[in-house]
Design an enzyme around this catalytic site. Structure first.
Site, short mmCIF file in Angstrom:
data_model
loop_
_atom_site.label_atom_id
_atom_site.label_comp_id
_atom_site.label_asym_id
_atom_site.label_seq_id
_atom_site.Cartn_x
_atom_site.Cartn_y
_atom_site.Cartn_z
N CYS A 177 -7.40 -7.44 7.89
CA CYS A 177 -7.91 -8.01 6.64
C CYS A 177 -7.21 -9.31 6.27
O CYS A 177 -7.05 -9.62 5.09
CB CYS A 177 -7.79 -7.00 5.51
SG CYS A 177 -8.70 -5.49 5.81
N ASP A 216 0.86 -8.89 -4.95
CA ASP A 216 0.26 -7.83 -4.16
C ASP A 216 1.41 -7.02 -3.57
O ASP A 216 2.05 -7.43 -2.61
CB ASP A 216 -0.61 -8.44 -3.06
CG ASP A 216 -1.17 -7.38 -2.11
OD1 ASP A 216 -0.78 -6.19 -2.22
OD2 ASP A 216 -2.00 -7.74 -1.26
N HIS A 228 -3.95 -10.84 2.01
CA HIS A 228 -4.95 -9.85 2.39
C HIS A 228 -6.27 -10.22 1.70
O HIS A 228 -6.25 -10.84 0.64
CB HIS A 228 -4.43 -8.49 1.88
CG HIS A 228 -5.20 -7.30 2.34
ND1 HIS A 228 -6.37 -6.89 1.74
CD2 HIS A 228 -4.96 -6.40 3.32
CE1 HIS A 228 -6.81 -5.79 2.34
NE2 HIS A 228 -5.97 -5.47 3.30
N LYS A 267 -0.54 4.29 0.43
CA LYS A 267 0.47 3.69 1.33
C LYS A 267 1.88 4.13 0.93
O LYS A 267 2.84 3.87 1.63
CB LYS A 267 0.39 2.16 1.27
CG LYS A 267 -0.92 1.60 1.81
CD LYS A 267 -0.84 0.08 1.93
CE LYS A 267 -2.21 -0.56 1.83
NZ LYS A 267 -2.97 -0.59 3.08
N GLN A 318 2.48 -3.50 0.41
CA GLN A 318 3.38 -3.22 1.53
C GLN A 318 4.83 -3.07 1.09
O GLN A 318 5.63 -2.46 1.78
CB GLN A 318 3.27 -4.33 2.59
CG GLN A 318 1.91 -4.40 3.28
CD GLN A 318 1.54 -3.10 3.98
OE1 GLN A 318 2.40 -2.30 4.35
NE2 GLN A 318 0.25 -2.87 4.13
C1 PLP Z 1 -1.02 -6.54 1.70
C2 PLP Z 1 -2.16 -5.65 1.32
N1 PLP Z 1 -2.86 -5.91 0.21
C3 PLP Z 1 -3.89 -5.13 -0.18
C4 PLP Z 1 -4.28 -4.03 0.53
C5 PLP Z 1 -5.44 -3.23 0.04
O1 PLP Z 1 -5.02 -2.00 -0.46
P1 PLP Z 1 -6.08 -0.82 -0.70
O2 PLP Z 1 -6.94 -0.80 0.54
O3 PLP Z 1 -5.26 0.39 -0.81
O4 PLP Z 1 -6.87 -1.14 -1.90
C6 PLP Z 1 -3.58 -3.73 1.71
C7 PLP Z 1 -3.93 -2.56 2.54
O5 PLP Z 1 -4.98 -2.46 3.14
C8 PLP Z 1 -2.50 -4.55 2.12
O6 PLP Z 1 -1.81 -4.29 3.23
#
Ligand code: PLP
Ligand code: PLP
Lengths: 155, 406, 406, 155
Positions: C362, C198, C121, C224, C201
């Site tokens: 993203c 990370d 991401h 999430k 998910q």
């Molecule tokens: C795999 C992954 N990493 C990072 C993020 C970023 O998380 P957040 O937007 O809650 O900071 C997301 C979600 O958008 C994601 O799906």
């Protein structure tokens, strides 16, 4: 509002078979546009002659039916228009997409206006407005020959 | 303006604290929330929840519109020129870190000076300290006078040709002094120096007009403005947001991402990386509406009277020593008592349901100057009344009784 | 485990979307909130609100205890060794920025390599990109295979003696692949390389055990995980939190502040500058309780079946092309349709109340590799049912009808 | 619970007139403690002789009645104790403040224990526990001669 009004036949037709989807070799103006939301992008090429008339126009890029149809119909209608006319049409179209019920310009024929009015359904789909307007913003940018990449997040 | 109607909008006051009515005099720390704000969070989660900006489905569209509506409301409320000058952060502390970090990266070099004041909250000092470590800049402190004020003159004295940015509080969270920031900004700009204003304490109480002030940066805390926790506002002039590098990287702040290069989104997205505090931003709109409905003039008039009453009451109490006497003061009044430590005062007052704060209030520099490690601090919000102050005063007298001081 | 009882806890499903029941298949973007979480926010604001940690009055004590209770719950839920290894952030994006920034400051120098994957991401790439700019480090990408997986082997291939840290996703938010992170962490540690996971998910769906995984850093998004927006979790081994410099400066993260020097608070306060997302952290405790009550084994079993059903259903639909086929997969399924752009799919599905996401999610690096700018993505939560998938499928068929394909 | 139980006479007395509030010139161990919440700080000085006995103990610092009284009473009771006894008393006191109803050690006299039990009221005031324990944590640190500044935020 229903989907039939958004996906009118003419939009589906231009979406599937976009006109002017190529690069003009001898263009003298161009600009790139980008929708960071979905990653779609468009590149508009122009050939503006010494009388400030659009001698040729084309685009490259990929995107949803709305954005492809919009670019396709735009390039069709804009060809052979003078620069000042183009600006008026662009403004008129953008205002219609945003809020106006109708197109106001006297440059396009009724037939041509009908084609553009197909996009009025987009008003009901705020997230899709950007799809319909990306190529138009990019056209403006090409005419102004600004180097900046157009970004639909701007407004 | 009927204060009891306003107070009724705050459900917290329906609760008893140790069998007493709550006398909440800690709003400078964090303000209580009106029902409208609380309901907005509730309704958003129960009826409309979705992430903003990323999906094209119905809920996402609704959420995105609501989120952007708050931006427009804030823009109007603080009279910013452009809605893209409003960046949502998690708080004022983050807003100030954002500016120190990005401005520092681009414009600060060894030997440069950052000018702050002895009144600054740690959040307008520590971020600059990081740059002192990494970039060998110097930090200068404009002096506070014995009334607890920082004057235009004391700023002028510390400006040198190495001063690259000035960071000052609008309203001190210890002395209550309202600083002459418009004059300071004018002076700074005449020398080409940008100014960051810490607006945490001013935003809930004073009229805000960014175009009139002409400041470069202004930091606001949502939770002190009767809003949810977890949201803050950074106002910054467009030219700066366009010019400075991004602060955090992630989703939503990019234009195009390739393996070798990345380009950034336009304003304000460039500074809003990742999923934002969506529900909090949306509910913050209700804080703005709440303040707008009362009207900032009414708020200022009412609070002015209450502040004067508080100062007079405490001045009359011989066992209380006010630690500052600013000519232009907001609703923050700090004091000490001979023979009773501020912590003990706070505990004793708490027994009567009177909530105040004791400590250094994140202003150790100032407390060092004052020569005391801690003070007791009373701070008012729109829901406070003269009765609250009377209760405060009688609870203060209880301290004397317990400590057996005459 | 009765899914309809669980679903009833989510008030959002009482609402109609364009006259249809909501079929929410966008949980990878953000999950809906159970009533318990929503009520907790409401109750905190109406009955207990105060800032944490700073005042000694009754409300402040209550709030501080509630806030710290969440830290303990999270510690237990993810089986961290020490409660001070849990740092609250505004989101996973901030958590990853925090690590990239502080680790980068201290340990990365020109020519060093950061190894991430083509699945990452933007929030696990852009923060490292900042260091590529400021410190001239290099970023390497472990390759994704045609099933949408990153294998231990593809990581091994990219490790060099310049690799200083590895950043990988636990569960891809596009291909749904669950990565062999335990093996990757083992490999990395055998070479002395720390690993950042990370966990955005994975956290809502998989069993989390920090001590078993032995990762150095793990980032989680509260929203999430059926929690409020504006809160995230950074898990980091104590030795790192002690060793790395602070990230943001402000109130609460200091020990002593002088004009010439500043010392920082102990863990975890060192990394929690300014007023935190108090209400959100406190309510997040209810998300943990919600998940614990169902039990992660039950969640995994139920979701596994639903995922299989979804994959089978979509595979049988000839107009749908799944873009990945990972052997070990979570509840994220991305697809395309010949002749219908993902944006158009999402709009058409939305008309039936089916919420999915279309775009690059993203993950532009991955989409560039796939050679398509956008995909349509279905992602499931604990409230989804087979009926939801059937509705999805029939709405997908509507796309064909509208676009007049076959 | 009421304030009288928190502010017992003996606490008020020691708070107002703290014993051993000075710096020992010939100390051989010392440590600083700090409460970042309120800015209070304490500096404990020890003279430990070759038999590991506390020959002298004192403190410097300022703070609330609870913290001053706690340091004052602590230094009074700890003087002339052996190092291993001190450790037992410290643990006992900290456990009592946290959760136990009583002191368990057999080192202090009943009179001395009564003095320490005055602090049991602090249990009802979680934010004040730190005030009562700061000097005790700092004493431990001084004995261990660790260079680190004690910080009540630690636990
Ligand atoms: C795999 C992954 N990493 C990072 C993020 C970023 O998380 P957040 O937007 O809650 O900071 C997301 C979600 O958008 C994601 O799906
Ligand atoms: C003057 C001042 N500046 C900055 C802050 C920090 O604001 P926040 O904690 O909301 O980030 C505060 C409040 O604590 C304050 O009073």
């Amino acid at each position: 509002m229903n989907l039939k009004e958004l996906y009118q036949e003419i939009i589906l037709d231009h979406g599937k078979n976009p006109r002017n989807l190529r690069k003009i070799d001898n263009h003298n103006k161009d600009a790139k546009g980008h929708n960071p939301l979905c990653g779609d992008s468009v590149h508009v090429y122009l050939k503006l002659n010494e009388n400030k008339k659009i001698e040729d126009i084309s685009f490259e890029g990929g995107g949803c039916a709305i954005s492809m149809a919009s670019a396709s119909i735009m390039t069709d209608l804009i060809k052979d228009k003078e620069e000042f006319e183009v600006k008026e049409i662009v403004n008129d179209f953008l205002e219609m997409i945003k809020e106006k019920d109708d197109l106001k310009n006297n440059i396009l024929s009724d037939d041509e206006k009908t084609k553009l009015m197909c996009f009025s359904g987009v008003k009901q789909y705020p997230m899709r407005v950007k799809c319909a307007t990306l190529s138009w913003h990019t056209l403006t940018s090409a005419i102004n020959n600004s180097q900046e990449i157009v970004n639909t997040e701007k407004n | 303006m009927n204060i009891s109607d306003i107070k009724k909008q705050f459900p917290i006051f329906n609760n008893k604290i140790k069998n007493n009515d709550l006398v909440y005099l800690d709003s400078a720390n964090s303000a209580q929330k009106p029902q409208g704000v609380i309901n907005r969070v509730y309704d958003f989660y129960t009826k409309e929840f979705s992430n903003v900006g990323r999906s094209v489905h119905y809920l996402a569209v609704t959420a995105t519109n609501l989120y952007e509506n708050t931006r427009s409301s804030v823009q109007k409320y603080i009279n910013a020129k452009d809605r893209n000058e409003i960046v949502f952060t998690k708080g004022a502390t983050e807003a100030m870190n954002l500016i120190a970090n990005t401005f520092g990266q681009k414009y600060l070099n060894e030997g440069d000076e950052v000018l702050i004041t002895e009144l600054e909250h740690h959040s307008n000092y520590v971020p600059w300290h990081f740059l002192r470590k990494s970039k060998k800049i110097n930090i200068e402190f404009a002096e506070v006078n014995e009334d607890g004020e920082v004057t235009l003159d004391s700023i002028k004295k510390k400006i040198t040709n190495k001063t690259k940015i000035i960071g000052i509080t609008h309203l001190s969270n210890v002395t209550g002094a309202i600083l002459p920031i418009k004059e300071i900004i004018g002076l700074a700009h005449s020398k080409g120096i940008p100014v960051l204003i810490d607006g945490c304490q001013s935003a809930p109480h004073l009229k805000l007009d960014m175009q009139d002030l002409d400041c470069d940066f202004y930091a606001i805390s949502g939770h002190k403005m009767y809003g949810p926790t977890g949201v803050g506002i950074l106002y910054a002039k467009k030219k700066w947001l366009e010019d400075l590098p991004p602060y955090q990287g992630g989703g939503g702040m990019i234009k195009e991402v390739k393996k070798q290069a990345i380009s950034y989104a336009d304003l304000p997205n460039k500074y809003e990386a990742g999923t934002m505090a969506t529900a909090q931003v949306i509910a913050f709109n209700e804080s703005i509406k709440f303040l707008e409905k009362i009207g900032i003039e009414n708020i200022q008039n009412y609070e002015k009277e209450l502040i004067n009453y508080t100062v007079d009451t405490l001045k009359k109490n011989n066992s209380v020593k006010l630690i500052a006497n600013p000519k232009n003061r907001g609703g923050v009044i700090s004091f000490t008592m001979e023979g009773v430590h501020p912590h003990d005062i706070a505990t004793i007052l708490d027994e009567d349901g009177v909530a105040i704060r004791a400590g250094h209030h994140c202003c150790q520099i100032l407390h060092e100057k004052l020569g005391i490690p801690a003070t007791a601090r009373v701070s008012i919000g729109i829901y406070n009344t003269k009765e609250d102050i009377d209760q405060l005063n009688s609870s203060i007298n209880k301290c004397n009784k317990i400590f057996d001081l005459k």
